[in-house]
Design an enzyme around this catalytic site. Sequence first.
Site, PDB file in Angstrom:
ATOM      1  N   GLY A  70       0.792  -1.218   0.000  1.00 49.51           N
ATOM      2  CA  GLY A  70       0.000   0.000   0.000  1.00 49.51           C
ATOM      3  C   GLY A  70       0.826   1.269   0.000  1.00 49.51           C
ATOM      4  O   GLY A  70       0.462   2.258  -0.637  1.00 49.51           O
ATOM      5  N   ASN A 150      -6.979   3.961   9.663  1.00 45.12           N
ATOM      6  CA  ASN A 150      -6.351   2.747  10.181  1.00 45.12           C
ATOM      7  C   ASN A 150      -6.261   2.704  11.702  1.00 45.12           C
ATOM      8  O   ASN A 150      -6.045   1.646  12.280  1.00 45.12           O
ATOM      9  CB  ASN A 150      -4.939   2.582   9.592  1.00 45.12           C
ATOM     10  CG  ASN A 150      -4.072   3.808   9.815  1.00 45.12           C
ATOM     11  OD1 ASN A 150      -4.464   4.925   9.482  1.00 45.12           O
ATOM     12  ND2 ASN A 150      -2.884   3.597  10.344  1.00 45.12           N
ATOM     13  N   GLN A 178      -7.197  -0.490   4.430  1.00 45.26           N
ATOM     14  CA  GLN A 178      -7.924  -1.108   5.535  1.00 45.26           C
ATOM     15  C   GLN A 178      -9.280  -1.679   5.113  1.00 45.26           C
ATOM     16  O   GLN A 178      -9.861  -2.486   5.845  1.00 45.26           O
ATOM     17  CB  GLN A 178      -8.129  -0.103   6.674  1.00 45.26           C
ATOM     18  CG  GLN A 178      -6.866   0.254   7.424  1.00 45.26           C
ATOM     19  CD  GLN A 178      -6.285  -0.913   8.212  1.00 45.26           C
ATOM     20  OE1 GLN A 178      -6.982  -1.858   8.570  1.00 45.26           O
ATOM     21  NE2 GLN A 178      -4.984  -0.857   8.475  1.00 45.26           N
ATOM     22  N   ALA A 199      -1.936  -6.911   0.457  1.00 46.71           N
ATOM     23  CA  ALA A 199      -2.456  -8.262   0.662  1.00 46.71           C
ATOM     24  C   ALA A 199      -2.490  -8.671   2.124  1.00 46.71           C
ATOM     25  O   ALA A 199      -3.401  -9.383   2.565  1.00 46.71           O
ATOM     26  CB  ALA A 199      -1.612  -9.266  -0.125  1.00 46.71           C
ATOM     27  N   HIS A 200      -1.501  -8.234   2.899  1.00 44.09           N
ATOM     28  CA  HIS A 200      -1.397  -8.729   4.274  1.00 44.09           C
ATOM     29  C   HIS A 200      -2.463  -8.174   5.202  1.00 44.09           C
ATOM     30  O   HIS A 200      -2.565  -8.596   6.353  1.00 44.09           O
ATOM     31  CB  HIS A 200       0.003  -8.448   4.839  1.00 44.09           C
ATOM     32  CG  HIS A 200       0.288  -7.012   5.146  1.00 44.09           C
ATOM     33  ND1 HIS A 200       0.376  -6.537   6.425  1.00 44.09           N
ATOM     34  CD2 HIS A 200       0.507  -5.957   4.333  1.00 44.09           C
ATOM     35  CE1 HIS A 200       0.650  -5.238   6.403  1.00 44.09           C
ATOM     36  NE2 HIS A 200       0.733  -4.867   5.136  1.00 44.09           N
ATOM     37  N   CYS A 328       1.245   0.560  10.971  1.00 40.23           N
ATOM     38  CA  CYS A 328       2.620   0.317  10.542  1.00 40.23           C
ATOM     39  C   CYS A 328       3.644   0.747  11.588  1.00 40.23           C
ATOM     40  O   CYS A 328       4.832   0.783  11.304  1.00 40.23           O
ATOM     41  CB  CYS A 328       2.882   1.029   9.214  1.00 40.23           C
ATOM     42  SG  CYS A 328       1.819   0.449   7.880  1.00 40.23           S
TER      43      CYS A 328
END
Length: 379
Positions: A70, A150, A178, A199-200, A328
């Site tokens: 992202g 987020n 998100q 993806a995660h 993050c």
Amino acid sequence: MRIYLDNAATTALDPEVFEAMKPFMLEDFGNPSSTHAHGRKVRAAIESSRKKIAELLNCTPGEIIFTSGGTEADNALIVSGAQTYGIKHAISTPIEHHAVTHTLEILAKKGIVQLHHVQLDEKGHVDLAHLEELLKQHPKPLISLMHANNEIGNLLDLKRVGEMAKEYKAFFHSDTVQTMGHYAHNMKELHVCGLTAAAHKFHGPKGVGFMYIQKDHKIEQFIHGGAQERNMRGGTENVYGIIGIAKALEIAYREMHEHQQYITKLKSRMIEKLKANIPGVLFNGDSDNLNKSLYTVLNVSLPESDENDMLLFNLDLQGISASGGSACSSGATTGSHVLGALYPNSKRAAIRFSFSKFNTEEHIDTAVEKLASFINVAV
């Protein structure tokens, strides 16, 4: 038993995703840019994955560009979007993900754009009336507003903002990291020039994502040195990551309604139990409003205490993983820029719990029990 309640930071890899990736780790190892049989087979798998994602988002395969995640996708859309269309003004908020805020601040510092912040209400929602004022004042700007925050989970009316962007001829970028895989995105109905995915965040592998670029708003190449990804992103593709993100999104869409209901019940359970067991508990942003926030995120505001700095550490010692900051930077020692912008004078502690399909009611009950024991002892 450890309990993982930090799914907004990253999610566990779905076993079905891993099974889809395995052949491309061990057997189908060809370079997709090679013209021989090994390369052609891998190239076909990449394009099949692109097509699958495009079908799920109701767009064309050419509008999907794979990235490392992202952050890269946000950077590419913002920087290249501004350069491609000679954009002089950008509209955003101070509570976006750092992949957005830092990128816009750098562009502003270099004099490429003037940065304007749209006003937020007391819960952290975008003031759409003020957004329209800014759009009237600054013709054809870049708008960058995330679909769901987020940290506090506030949801943006993506369709309404897209309509406003179309009316005022703005380049509209939205960080959907998100919400991708948690809500359906129909790109035929959303007037969004670019959105992003990692993806995660929906049980896929780390290190891969994609950006959607609307076909009438193409941007200049962001990474040079190769013709990969429709001449948009140079470099050999992360093949098994691409296979993984397509499979993860396929599973997410297949099970979306079921998971929304299940995880919403977990979130509701935690809200109710926190209110019952911790006097003075509040919730940051609109995260306790099930109609206006991301169903996977709950940001808890706790009474002032000298022990607040140790809450996450104590939870970790008790086997519970949660976050006090953004997705993050869960281990960062600096405060949340989101909560700092919304509650600049607050001394209350904040913990973000975030949920997935792998969580259970037992996880919720145990986490609340442990947290309440720390709080009640402290007060």
